[in-house]
Scaffold this motif. Structure first.
Motif, PDB file in Angstrom:
ATOM      1  N   TRP A   1      71.873  -8.699  -3.476  1.00  0.00           N
ATOM      2  CA  TRP A   1      71.790  -8.209  -2.096  1.00  0.00           C
ATOM      3  C   TRP A   1      71.698  -6.691  -2.055  1.00  0.00           C
ATOM      4  CZ3 TRP A   1      75.190  -4.877   0.337  1.00  0.00           C
ATOM      5  CH2 TRP A   1      74.960  -4.674   1.697  1.00  0.00           C
ATOM      6  N   LEU A   2      72.445  -6.014  -2.912  1.00  0.00           N
ATOM      7  CA  LEU A   2      72.501  -4.558  -2.866  1.00  0.00           C
ATOM      8  C   LEU A   2      71.215  -3.921  -3.361  1.00  0.00           C
ATOM      9  CD1 LEU A   2      74.604  -2.544  -1.937  1.00  0.00           C
ATOM     10  CD2 LEU A   2      75.234  -2.191  -4.317  1.00  0.00           C
ATOM     11  N   GLN A   3      70.516  -4.556  -4.296  1.00  0.00           N
ATOM     12  CA  GLN A   3      69.257  -4.010  -4.792  1.00  0.00           C
ATOM     13  C   GLN A   3      68.265  -3.835  -3.651  1.00  0.00           C
ATOM     14  OE1 GLN A   3      68.441  -2.779  -7.570  1.00  0.00           O
ATOM     15  NE2 GLN A   3      69.496  -3.739  -9.274  1.00  0.00           N
TER      16      GLN A   3
ATOM     17  N   LEU B   1      66.955   2.043   1.603  1.00  0.00           N
ATOM     18  CA  LEU B   1      67.557   3.349   1.871  1.00  0.00           C
ATOM     19  C   LEU B   1      66.993   4.461   0.984  1.00  0.00           C
ATOM     20  CD1 LEU B   1      71.309   2.324   2.269  1.00  0.00           C
ATOM     21  CD2 LEU B   1      69.692   2.897   4.089  1.00  0.00           C
ATOM     22  N   GLY B   2      66.334   4.094  -0.107  1.00  0.00           N
ATOM     23  CA  GLY B   2      65.798   5.094  -1.012  1.00  0.00           C
ATOM     24  C   GLY B   2      66.865   5.889  -1.735  1.00  0.00           C
ATOM     25  N   VAL B   3      68.027   5.267  -2.008  1.00  0.00           N
ATOM     26  CA  VAL B   3      69.124   5.951  -2.699  1.00  0.00           C
ATOM     27  C   VAL B   3      69.021   5.688  -4.198  1.00  0.00           C
ATOM     28  CG1 VAL B   3      70.662   5.869  -0.719  1.00  0.00           C
ATOM     29  CG2 VAL B   3      70.639   3.964  -2.322  1.00  0.00           C
ATOM     30  N   PRO B   4      69.752   6.445  -5.031  1.00  0.00           N
ATOM     31  CA  PRO B   4      69.724   6.206  -6.477  1.00  0.00           C
ATOM     32  C   PRO B   4      70.219   4.797  -6.813  1.00  0.00           C
ATOM     33  CG  PRO B   4      70.829   8.272  -5.952  1.00  0.00           C
ATOM     34  CD  PRO B   4      70.628   7.556  -4.660  1.00  0.00           C
ATOM     35  N   ASN B   5      70.066   4.430  -8.059  1.00  0.00           N
ATOM     36  CA  ASN B   5      70.551   3.119  -8.494  1.00  0.00           C
ATOM     37  C   ASN B   5      72.068   3.122  -8.533  1.00  0.00           C
ATOM     38  OD1 ASN B   5      70.982   0.605  -9.554  1.00  0.00           O
ATOM     39  ND2 ASN B   5      70.245   1.102 -11.602  1.00  0.00           N
ATOM     40  N   LEU B   6      72.668   2.752  -7.425  1.00  0.00           N
ATOM     41  CA  LEU B   6      74.123   2.795  -7.317  1.00  0.00           C
ATOM     42  C   LEU B   6      74.806   1.771  -8.212  1.00  0.00           C
ATOM     43  CD1 LEU B   6      74.522   3.221  -3.438  1.00  0.00           C
ATOM     44  CD2 LEU B   6      74.345   4.979  -5.212  1.00  0.00           C
TER      45      LEU B   6
ATOM     46  N   ALA C   1      74.094   1.459 -11.409  1.00  0.00           N
ATOM     47  CA  ALA C   1      74.045   1.937 -12.794  1.00  0.00           C
ATOM     48  C   ALA C   1      75.415   1.965 -13.470  1.00  0.00           C
ATOM     49  CB  ALA C   1      73.390   3.314 -12.848  1.00  0.00           C
ATOM     50  N   PRO C   2      76.481   2.407 -12.781  1.00  0.00           N
ATOM     51  CA  PRO C   2      77.797   2.403 -13.445  1.00  0.00           C
ATOM     52  C   PRO C   2      78.246   1.011 -13.877  1.00  0.00           C
ATOM     53  CG  PRO C   2      77.853   3.815 -11.525  1.00  0.00           C
ATOM     54  CD  PRO C   2      76.554   3.063 -11.467  1.00  0.00           C
ATOM     55  N   PHE C   3      77.863  -0.014 -13.112  1.00  0.00           N
ATOM     56  CA  PHE C   3      78.253  -1.385 -13.454  1.00  0.00           C
ATOM     57  C   PHE C   3      77.371  -1.928 -14.586  1.00  0.00           C
ATOM     58  CE2 PHE C   3      79.370  -0.575  -9.077  1.00  0.00           C
ATOM     59  CZ  PHE C   3      80.627  -1.121  -8.945  1.00  0.00           C
ATOM     60  N   GLN C   4      76.133  -1.458 -14.633  1.00  0.00           N
ATOM     61  CA  GLN C   4      75.175  -1.989 -15.597  1.00  0.00           C
ATOM     62  C   GLN C   4      75.199  -1.264 -16.937  1.00  0.00           C
ATOM     63  OE1 GLN C   4      71.813  -1.264 -13.089  1.00  0.00           O
ATOM     64  NE2 GLN C   4      71.857  -3.296 -12.129  1.00  0.00           N
ATOM     65  N   ASN C   5      75.518   0.035 -16.915  1.00  0.00           N
ATOM     66  CA  ASN C   5      75.343   0.857 -18.115  1.00  0.00           C
ATOM     67  C   ASN C   5      76.639   1.325 -18.778  1.00  0.00           C
ATOM     68  OD1 ASN C   5      72.610   0.660 -17.492  1.00  0.00           O
ATOM     69  ND2 ASN C   5      72.598   2.596 -16.371  1.00  0.00           N
ATOM     70  N   LEU C   6      77.766   1.223 -18.080  1.00  0.00           N
ATOM     71  CA  LEU C   6      78.996   1.791 -18.616  1.00  0.00           C
ATOM     72  C   LEU C   6      79.899   0.763 -19.290  1.00  0.00           C
ATOM     73  CD1 LEU C   6      79.925   4.411 -15.865  1.00  0.00           C
ATOM     74  CD2 LEU C   6      78.718   4.745 -18.016  1.00  0.00           C
ATOM     75  N   ASN C   7      79.406  -0.461 -19.451  1.00  0.00           N
ATOM     76  CA  ASN C   7      80.128  -1.466 -20.240  1.00  0.00           C
ATOM     77  C   ASN C   7      81.540  -1.726 -19.714  1.00  0.00           C
ATOM     78  OD1 ASN C   7      80.468  -3.324 -22.322  1.00  0.00           O
ATOM     79  ND2 ASN C   7      81.231  -1.789 -23.754  1.00  0.00           N
ATOM     80  N   ASN C   8      81.618  -2.051 -18.422  1.00  0.00           N
ATOM     81  CA  ASN C   8      82.904  -2.397 -17.801  1.00  0.00           C
ATOM     82  C   ASN C   8      83.928  -1.289 -18.011  1.00  0.00           C
ATOM     83  OD1 ASN C   8      82.265  -5.314 -17.004  1.00  0.00           O
ATOM     84  ND2 ASN C   8      81.821  -5.320 -19.183  1.00  0.00           N
ATOM     85  N   CYS C   9      83.635  -0.133 -17.442  1.00  0.00           N
ATOM     86  CA  CYS C   9      84.440   1.056 -17.730  1.00  0.00           C
ATOM     87  C   CYS C   9      85.637   1.186 -16.797  1.00  0.00           C
ATOM     88  CB  CYS C   9      83.581   2.314 -17.630  1.00  0.00           C
ATOM     89  SG  CYS C   9      83.210   2.815 -15.937  1.00  0.00           S
ATOM     90  N   LEU C  10      86.556   2.043 -17.216  1.00  0.00           N
ATOM     91  CA  LEU C  10      87.715   2.385 -16.413  1.00  0.00           C
ATOM     92  C   LEU C  10      87.645   3.872 -16.090  1.00  0.00           C
ATOM     93  CD1 LEU C  10      91.376   1.265 -16.950  1.00  0.00           C
ATOM     94  CD2 LEU C  10      90.857   3.637 -16.476  1.00  0.00           C
ATOM     95  N   LEU C  11      87.794   4.221 -14.801  1.00  0.00           N
ATOM     96  CA  LEU C  11      87.835   5.608 -14.351  1.00  0.00           C
ATOM     97  C   LEU C  11      89.271   5.947 -13.985  1.00  0.00           C
ATOM     98  CD1 LEU C  11      84.702   5.568 -12.006  1.00  0.00           C
ATOM     99  CD2 LEU C  11      84.800   6.244 -14.398  1.00  0.00           C
TER     100      LEU C  11
ATOM    101  N   LEU D   1      80.002   2.989  -2.899  1.00  0.00           N
ATOM    102  CA  LEU D   1      79.271   2.951  -4.166  1.00  0.00           C
ATOM    103  C   LEU D   1      78.649   4.301  -4.511  1.00  0.00           C
ATOM    104  CD1 LEU D   1      77.646  -0.564  -3.771  1.00  0.00           C
ATOM    105  CD2 LEU D   1      79.454   0.079  -5.351  1.00  0.00           C
ATOM    106  N   LEU D   2      78.262   5.059  -3.497  1.00  0.00           N
ATOM    107  CA  LEU D   2      77.736   6.398  -3.751  1.00  0.00           C
ATOM    108  C   LEU D   2      78.836   7.291  -4.316  1.00  0.00           C
ATOM    109  CD1 LEU D   2      75.266   8.219  -3.545  1.00  0.00           C
ATOM    110  CD2 LEU D   2      75.948   8.784  -1.201  1.00  0.00           C
ATOM    111  N   GLY D   3      80.056   7.163  -3.762  1.00  0.00           N
ATOM    112  CA  GLY D   3      81.182   7.940  -4.279  1.00  0.00           C
ATOM    113  C   GLY D   3      81.504   7.567  -5.722  1.00  0.00           C
TER     114      GLY D   3
END
Length: 307
Positions: free
Chosen positions: A96-98, A104-109, A111-121, A172-174
């Protein structure tokens, strides 16, 4: 209501693509076993003492920690004291979000879920952490309002739905901006017990499709089998075989959905089960549905999505 309990806002509506729980404390929600799901997840740790297991990694959580999960990777919280364990969670559909991001023409929001390997901030409850907490509360309250409106009028409020979408994009932008700052990623300093527990889970990830024995695990890792069993239970919250079976179950769920023509016997064998009958009983016990019914349900859901 007990004094320690906090307001709970939760909803699962809008065609089941969004679920929100805000500051759930204690046993207001069941403590999940090792599990996976198709939705992406934002998990915000509010308080208590908890280790969080993501596949073969173990994190010792601090208030303000944010975990970004792709959903499909096995994960499980292991709180030390359930009564003080407080967390917020948001599950949402990446499909749905894609579509929304394209409009909206925003960046790939995502990416953190897809590329960071289930990361912790790790935010330490700073301004960025407080922002995430506030957005999750807004979304949970809006979903409850939408549900109330649906109960009263029999139809969903397009205005409230638009608000939910906008608030989700803001959240998601934040998070996207936060994920760009490498210094926020947790550099783990594990105890020797945690190191051994992680080594055990890594070994299991590589061997769960075989016949697993505690003797072989201990020999390969140069540990006493009694120490291995004890330390893994202490750190993870479940036994070595419970972890093995969780890995097998997750693999079975994947194969049932992604390999529709594969026989149940082949599925069970590929996931490490010794017999189809044991596989079927275990699957029905954990999923409350037979493997065949699960596969059929997934096929129906896939067709509905395509329609």
């Amino acid at each position: 209501m007990d004094e320690w309990k906090t307001p709970l806002y939760q909803a699962k509506i809008m065609d089941k693509w969004l679920t929100a729980f805000y500051q759930v404390r204690g046993s207001e929600l069941p403590i999940n076993n090792f599990h996976s799901h198709h939705e992406y997840e934002i998990y915000y740790f509010c308080g208590g003492e908890c280790k969080y297991l993501i596949n073969n990694r173990i994190y010792d959580l601090q208030p303000g920690d944010i975990i970004l999960l792709d959903g499909l990777t096995l994960h499980k919280p292991n709180p030390r004291d359930v009564s003080t364990y407080t967390r917020s969670m948001l599950h949402f559909s990446p499909t749905w979000l894609q579509e929304l991001m394209t409009v909206l023409g925003v960046p790939n929001l995502l990416a953190p879920f897809q590329n960071l390997n289930n990361c912790l901030l790790r935010t330490g409850n700073d301004e960025s952490g407080q922002f995430v907490d506030a957005q999750m509360k807004k979304l949970a309250i809006l979903l409850v309002q939408m549900d109330d409106e649906m109960q009263k009028t029999g139809k969903k409020s397009e205005l409230l739905e638009a608000e939910v979408k906008l608030e989700l994009v803001q959240l998601l932008l934040g998070i996207y901006k936060m994920a760009q700052r490498e210094f926020m990623h947790v550099k783990k300093k594990m105890t020797s017990k945690e190191q051994h527990a992680e080594a055990i889970s890594t070994w299991i990830d590589a061997h769960y499709m075989e016949k697993v024995s505690l003797d072989q695990l201990a020999a390969d890792l140069n540990l006493s089998k009694y120490y291995a069993a004890h330390i893994f239970k202490e750190v993870s919250g479940f036994t070595v075989m419970e972890y093995v079976m969780g890995c097998r179950l997750n693999q079975v769920k994947y194969l049932l959905e992604m390999e529709p023509d594969q026989s149940l016997a082949d599925v069970s064998r590929a996931a490490g089960f010794e017999s189809v009958s044991h596989f079927s009983r275990y699957f029905k016990d954990k999923m409350n549905v037979t493997p065949s019914r699960y596969r059929a349900n997934k096929r129906i859901q896939r067709q509905q999505t395509q329609d």
